[in-house]
Design a protein around this motif. Structure first.
Motif, PDB file in Angstrom:
ATOM      1  N   ILE A  33       0.834  -1.208   0.000  1.00  0.00           N
ATOM      2  CA  ILE A  33       0.000   0.000   0.000  1.00  0.00           C
ATOM      3  C   ILE A  33       0.869   1.259   0.000  1.00  0.00           C
ATOM      4  N   PHE A  34       0.291   2.349  -0.491  1.00  0.00           N
ATOM      5  CA  PHE A  34       0.883   3.669  -0.348  1.00  0.00           C
ATOM      6  C   PHE A  34       0.482   4.220   1.016  1.00  0.00           C
ATOM      7  N   LEU A  35       1.426   4.839   1.719  1.00  0.00           N
ATOM      8  CA  LEU A  35       1.127   5.427   3.011  1.00  0.00           C
ATOM      9  C   LEU A  35       0.770   6.900   2.859  1.00  0.00           C
ATOM     10  N   PRO A  36      -0.121   7.412   3.704  1.00  0.00           N
ATOM     11  CA  PRO A  36      -0.483   8.828   3.625  1.00  0.00           C
ATOM     12  C   PRO A  36       0.730   9.718   3.873  1.00  0.00           C
TER      13      PRO A  36
ATOM     14  N   LEU B 101       6.264   7.239   1.223  1.00  0.00           N
ATOM     15  CA  LEU B 101       6.493   5.898   1.740  1.00  0.00           C
ATOM     16  C   LEU B 101       5.492   4.904   1.175  1.00  0.00           C
ATOM     17  N   VAL B 102       5.924   3.665   1.060  1.00  0.00           N
ATOM     18  CA  VAL B 102       5.028   2.540   0.796  1.00  0.00           C
ATOM     19  C   VAL B 102       5.303   1.474   1.840  1.00  0.00           C
ATOM     20  N   ALA B 103       4.330   0.591   2.042  1.00  0.00           N
ATOM     21  CA  ALA B 103       4.459  -0.482   3.026  1.00  0.00           C
ATOM     22  C   ALA B 103       4.100  -1.812   2.387  1.00  0.00           C
TER      23      ALA B 103
ATOM     24  N   ILE C 273       8.676  -0.927   5.613  1.00  0.00           N
ATOM     25  CA  ILE C 273       8.392   0.427   5.149  1.00  0.00           C
ATOM     26  C   ILE C 273       9.520   0.834   4.211  1.00  0.00           C
ATOM     27  N   TRP C 274       9.151   1.405   3.064  1.00  0.00           N
ATOM     28  CA  TRP C 274      10.127   1.712   2.016  1.00  0.00           C
ATOM     29  C   TRP C 274      10.027   3.172   1.591  1.00  0.00           C
ATOM     30  N   ASN C 275      11.177   3.741   1.258  1.00  0.00           N
ATOM     31  CA  ASN C 275      11.175   5.004   0.534  1.00  0.00           C
ATOM     32  C   ASN C 275      10.624   4.709  -0.855  1.00  0.00           C
TER      33      ASN C 275
END
Length: 343
Positions: free
Chosen positions: A261-264, A272-274, A284-286
């Motif tokens: 998912i994309f994080l807010p 960030l994405v998770a 958690i990723w850049n």
């Protein structure tokens, strides 16, 4: 609701944080609330900033206030496992799909049965997405088909089938009449729901595609793969604009990645994405550099089936063995991820 609203709290003594290099592991206490389900959690979505909707193998759909630890509503109507749940944020209607070949629509405030039933698939429904306006529903199934439905009448508007297209997930592109769909045939397709025709197919991946999500601005989508021993198991970022190119891959999970998912946007200086996986880890990723900035191992949780986030600091993760985990994402001294509650 009696026992459903009782908050049976206890401490879980241990869990492990796997952070960046040098972070090592840590022991913390975790608040335990009344469980949302009595079996595996299969799907999660966010209803409000404090409420999530979950589906489970126990055939139920649950609205849960995860900040107070209270079950607020439990819907019974499916005859087999619930596979997907979805809704429009801060709306009064939620949708569920099931291995019983149906999708159902529920009124958040009603204790009665479903408002609408969507029947016609020949096998379990494994993809579910509602249009931004809430007027159309798109479903996908292991019967190789996608269908669109009129939400008010329950009438099937369109049906399209592709051989071997065993649907694993569907998500709607914001502000568009387009959905993205992943499949066990390793393909990722974009469909125009007006005629239910494929408008674009991304290059075939090496492994089954398990999940997809779109960024809030509709510019990107992320998909993820199954795999084993670190082979496959990646998530992939795609540019949805004209070129529709692969941007980068997020590699680090050791078993199939089940959710992405994309994080807010929030306090982080970069998007960030998770991801969550069968290896019991959340990462958690850049988004732009594909660097893993934080990870958390939920020992004993089994497959981490689903992820949802309604704000920049909180992340909910569904699991096979230990219910729903509430994770806190902090951005001081880099990124850190810790579990604060489960239910």
């Amino acid at each position: 609701m009696g026992n459903l609203q009782s908050k049976q709290k206890r401490n879980i003594s241990r869990y492990r944080i796997d952070g960046l290099a040098g972070h090592g592991s840590s022991t913390q206490s975790v608040q335990q609330y009344s469980p949302a389900h009595n079996d595996a959690v299969t799907s999660l979505t966010s209803l409000t900033s404090e409420q999530c909707v979950s589906g489970g193998k126990d055939k139920t759909v649950v609205i849960y206030n995860w900040k107070s630890g209270v079950v607020q509503q439990k819907f019974l109507g499916h005859e087999r496992d619930v596979t997907k749940v979805t809704c429009i944020f801060q709306s009064n209607r939620i949708f569920s799909a099931s291995r019983d070949k149906t999708a159902l629509m529920w009124d958040v405030k009603s204790k009665a049965g479903p408002l609408q039933e969507f029947t016609g698939h020949e096998l379990g429904v494994t993809g579910l997405a509602v249009s931004p306006g809430g007027f159309q529903l798109c479903t996908g199934s292991r019967d190789n088909s996608l269908r669109t439905w009129d939400v008010q009448t329950g009438i099937c508007l369109q049906k399209s089938s592709i051989s071997r297209n065993l649907v694993t997930h569907i998500c709607w592109i914001p502000t568009e009449s387009l959905v993205i769909q992943t499949s066990e045939d390793k393909m990722i397709r974009i469909w125009d729901v007006r005629e239910l025709q494929v408008t674009h197919t991304f290059p075939m991946k090496q492994y089954i595609q398990t999940h997809c999500d779109t960024s809030p601005d509709g510019r990107y989508c992320i998909t993820c793969s199954n795999g084993f021993g670190g082979e496959g198991c990646e998530a992939t970022l795609w540019d949805l604009r004209q070129a529709k190119l692969k941007v980068c891959e997020y590699k680090g999970h050791l078993q199939s990645t089940a959710a992405c998912i994309f994080l807010p946007s929030g306090t982080s200086s970069f998007p960030l994405v998770a991801t969550s996986a069968h290896d019991c880890t959340v990462r958690i990723w850049n988004r732009d550099t594909a660097v893993c900035v934080a990870s958390l191992c939920l020992d004993g949780a089994g497959t981490l089936t689903s992820l949802v986030s309604s704000d920049a600091a909180s992340l909910l993760c569904g699991s096979f063995n230990t219910g729903i985990h509430c994770l806190q994402l902090a951005h001081w001294n880099g990124c850190s991820l810790r579990e604060v509650a489960r239910f």
